[in-house]
Motif scaffolding. Structure first.
Motif, PDB file in Angstrom:
ATOM      1  N   HIS A 291      20.482  45.615  15.895  1.00  0.00           N
ATOM      2  CA  HIS A 291      19.245  45.050  15.350  1.00  0.00           C
ATOM      3  C   HIS A 291      18.215  46.144  15.173  1.00  0.00           C
ATOM      4  O   HIS A 291      17.539  46.232  14.154  1.00  0.00           O
ATOM      5  CB  HIS A 291      18.668  44.009  16.313  1.00  0.00           C
TER       6      HIS A 291
ATOM      7  N   ASP B 244      17.827  36.086  20.046  1.00  0.00           N
ATOM      8  CA  ASP B 244      18.988  35.994  19.167  1.00  0.00           C
ATOM      9  C   ASP B 244      20.189  35.430  19.913  1.00  0.00           C
ATOM     10  O   ASP B 244      20.402  35.747  21.070  1.00  0.00           O
ATOM     11  CB  ASP B 244      19.325  37.384  18.624  1.00  0.00           C
ATOM     12  N   GLU B 245      20.972  34.644  19.224  1.00  0.00           N
ATOM     13  CA  GLU B 245      22.238  34.126  19.761  1.00  0.00           C
ATOM     14  C   GLU B 245      21.978  33.474  21.115  1.00  0.00           C
ATOM     15  O   GLU B 245      22.504  33.878  22.134  1.00  0.00           O
ATOM     16  CB  GLU B 245      23.269  35.248  19.929  1.00  0.00           C
TER      17      GLU B 245
ATOM     18  N   THR C 126      18.358  37.786  10.481  1.00  0.00           N
ATOM     19  CA  THR C 126      17.639  38.937  11.009  1.00  0.00           C
ATOM     20  C   THR C 126      16.397  39.273  10.190  1.00  0.00           C
ATOM     21  O   THR C 126      15.330  39.542  10.740  1.00  0.00           O
ATOM     22  CB  THR C 126      18.585  40.150  11.048  1.00  0.00           C
TER      23      THR C 126
HETATM   24 MG    MG Z   1      22.629  38.220  13.619  1.00  0.00          MG
END
Ligand code: MG
Ligand code: ADP
Length: 699
Positions: free
Chosen positions: A336, A400-401, A306
């Motif tokens: 986040h 993300d992901e 992050t």
């Molecule tokens: Mg993460």
């Protein structure tokens, strides 16, 4: 537009004979097509096993505990002593070499008398066993006369099913789907046809749905290899077309000296690890080049991705442009945002959150501010894709992901700016061999080193019978001010049952811990989910019972215990992700993997690896190796995520061949136009690589 030739395959599965509205619903569920399964879905629902009924021995030669199909005479009926007795109905049958008792529990007497009349000759097929010194066949699978025998497939395909659906329904539907398959031109080029000794596409499907030997459905056999290659070819064509499209717009050189990033670094209570510094350097070099960045940032849970993303976004803002970070769930987007906000604001960055739950007025306001350039960084869910979201000048998209998003979603986000650089973060360390399949050839940065000070997690594997001890352990931990996650069993193909299991467990734990128990599951409304997570994060609840919604990204440093019930039902990568939720703070953490005995060999091996290792990259490799050794996860012989047929642990070697053919074809025609590419165009539609199909049409 999809070529009309394929229309029969995209008709509803409900149009297949024997399906009907009731079974159609079950088939939709089985094939995971809430919008309605199509013929093509049935066609690609391949058998995961076979029953071999080819053996036709005399009774004396028959192998024990194996399926045999024997020709017998019916000698004697031995009904139970009274109609209400629980004893089975037995029928003695014989051939010239011996006799066998057919055993029927809870039998329908009329059926038995009709199917097995005294003195008749019959063929029975089933497993022959020795019981109390006698040969038995308990509930023969088939009782046939000679005519029926002639119609019996000698090797029967076995399909994944869902409750309420009969094997015969699926088999019949599969054969009917085969009959609808139009004649398709060959799309594999000659070199690879020869190399693979490939049989035709339709022929391969025929072999799989009408196997003549068990080896016919072997994942490494010719039929599966043919289809896997086709799918990988479609996949590589799509990835290459998308990549070409992305690279066709020249990038912009984004020049930053790292002034804003420096302020963030100064505000951090820690220094970057070597791996983070290296990844950031890679990214900075990409941003500065007048070429679009396509980079994958791989790193285990907790490896500190992050902050790397935030620093990259800071550079982009310094270069005068905006950045967006997209997370797969509401919870993660919020987290986040909450974690980045203080750092971003300390550095003078304007950061906002946008999710599907914003009120219309809020959304308009955020959109207006983004369009006016009054927001530097926006964090959000897929709500970021909405057409109303317009940027003044988006320069960097961080996803993300990633594996939860489709390729076209990534594209949609980068389409919201000019030559947008793309950084994809994934917490599932993907073995190198597989990066190509999922990401095309993205550049890769990997965070293999964890931030310092992490204590190893004590991982234990326990049978469910020791639940009481586990509860006591959780009790001691929360008395000491710590917190615990309690993950509830994954019930195959039923979110409802998942939820029921989690609710029941929460209720049971409330007897011990009262209000300290929180619950979060996939069926809860967004705000309720957040509220439950919030209470846990703030420590109002101490034990969070959850279905796998906590799987990705959630950060609660006080959580020190991870209990996973029925750990044997989870995949290795998933368990590793779950375990990564603890061990984030300064206290020692533990992970308790509870299994229901007996443990199968593959499950035992998985749990053992987890006990031994915390290295996500090693775990990913082992996962692949274990699966390559033939484990079938669940009853479906499922392809890798995003694939119907291809299992990369088996078919990974085909990737580079598919890659070469795709590259050569696109070299000749970037949008696969012309008669020579008709077959490849069909292939893309057949495997529903829609995003690439759209690019073909755009020319
Ligand atoms: Mg993460
Ligand atoms: P990931 O997204 O890769 O799972 P995070 O970025 O959430 O990991 O980081 C996990 C935790 O580690 C966070 O609490 C973060 O503040 C902390 N962290 C990140 N980098 C470092 C570092 N270099 N040193 C110490 N702690 C760090």
């Amino acid at each position: 537009m999809r070529p009309a030739l394929l229309d029969p395959l995209f008709a509803p599965a409900a149009t297949l004979p024997g399906v009907g509205p009731k079974y159609a619903k079950l088939i939709d569920r089985l094939l995971d097509r809430p919008q309605g399964a199509r013929v093509v879905d049935v066609l690609f629902h391949l058998p995961y096993a076979t029953i071999d009924r080819r053996a036709r021995p005399k009774i004396v030669e028959a192998t024990r505990d194996a399926i045999a199909t024997i020709e017998v005479r019916v000698v004697e009926h031995r009904p139970p002593p009274s109609p209400r007795s629980k004893a089975p109905y037995k029928v003695l049958v014989e051939d010239d070499t011996g006799d066998v008792e057919l055993v029927f529990f809870l039998a329908n007497f009329d059926w038995i008398k009709k199917r097995l009349p005294l003195g008749a000759t019959r063929w029975v097929s089933g497993k022959l066993e020795l019981w109390d010194g006698r040969l038995q066949m308990v509930h023969p699978d088939r009782v046939m006369d000679a005519e029926e025998l002639a119609k019996m497939p000698a090797v029967e395909p076995v399909y994944g099913l869902t409750e309420g659906l009969f094997p015969s329904t699926i088999s019949k539907a599969a054969l009917a789907a085969l009959a609808r398959l139009p004649k398709l031109p060959e799309w594999i080029d000659e070199t690879n046809l020869r190399r693979l000794q490939a049989i035709g596409f339709g022929e391969a499907l025929g072999v799989l749905h009408r196997p003549e030997a068990p080896a016919d459905i072997d994942p490494a056999g010719r039929a599966m290899v043919r289809l896997a290659y086709d799918e990988l070819l479609a996949n590589q064509l799509a990835l290459l077309m998308i990549r070409a499209r992305m690279r066709s717009v020249a990038g912009r050189a984004n020049i930053a000296e790292g002034r804003i990033a420096r302020r963030i670094l100064d505000a951090l209570p820690f220094a970057l690890t070597g791996a983070q510094t290296q990844a950031l350097a890679d990214i900075r070099a990409d941003l500065a080049e007048p070429k679009r960045m396509l980079r994958l940032l791989q790193g285990d849970v907790g490896s500190g991705k992050t902050i790397v993303a935030l620093l990259a976004m800071a550079d982009m803002v310094e270069a005068g442009r905006q950045a967006a970070l997209m997370a797969p769930t509401e919870i993660l987007a919020r987290q986040h945002f909450e974690r980045m906000r203080p750092l971003a604001e300390a550095a003078g960055l304007r950061i906002a959150l946008t999710t599907g739950r914003d009120k219309a007025a809020e959304r308009r306001q955020t959109s207006a501010a983004l369009a006016a350039g009054e927001i530097d960084i926006v964090v959000g869910t897929h709500a970021l894709f909405q057409e109303s979201v317009v940027f003044r000048d988006l320069g960097l998209a961080v996803v993300d992901e990633q594996h939860r998003f489709g390729v076209h979603q990534r594209l949609a986000l980068t389409g919201k700016g000019e030559a947008v650089d793309l950084l994809v973060m994934t917490a599932t360390p993907i073995p190198r061999t597989l990066v190509l399949a999922y990401f095309g050839d993205m550049d890769v940065s990997a965070l293999r080193e964890k931030p310092p000070g992490r204590k190893p997690i004590d991982t234990r594997v326990l049978p469910l019978e020791r639940l009481e001890e586990v509860v006591a352990g959780v009790g001691r931990a929360i008395a000491a001010g710590q917190r615990a996650y309690w993950i509830c069993p994954l019930v195959e193909e039923s979110e409802e049952l998942d939820v029921a299991a989690a609710e029941a467990r929460a209720e049971a734990l409330r007897h011990y811990f009262g209000d300290a128990i929180g619950l979060v599951h996939g069926r809860m409304k967004g705000p309720d989910k957040d509220a439950a997570m919030d209470r846990f994060q703030r420590g109002e609840t101490k034990v969070l019972v959850a279905t796998t919604v906590v799987e990705v990204g959630v950060d609660v440093p006080e959580a020190t215990i991870m209990v996973v019930e029925h750990a044997e039902r989870f995949g290795l990568a998933q368990l590793h992700q779950l375990r990564g939720r603890v061990g984030r703070g300064s206290a020692r953490s533990s992970c308790l993997l509870l299994y229901r005995a007996p443990l199968g060999e593959a499950a035992r091996a998985r749990l053992e690896i987890l006990r031994e290792s915390e290295d996500g990259f090693r775990i990913a490799e082992e996962d692949l190796r274990l699966r390559g050794e033939g484990e079938v996860l669940g009853v479906r012989q499922a392809g890798a995520p995003g694939f119907r047929v291809a299992r990369l642990e088996v078919h990974g070697k085909l990737l580079s061949l598919a890659r070469d053919q795709a590259a050569a074809a696109l070299e000749r025609s970037a949008n696969l136009s012309g008669e020579a590419n008709r077959a490849l165009r069909l292939l893309l539609y057949l495997f529903e690589r829609d995003e690439a199909a759209r690019l073909m049409e755009a020319g």
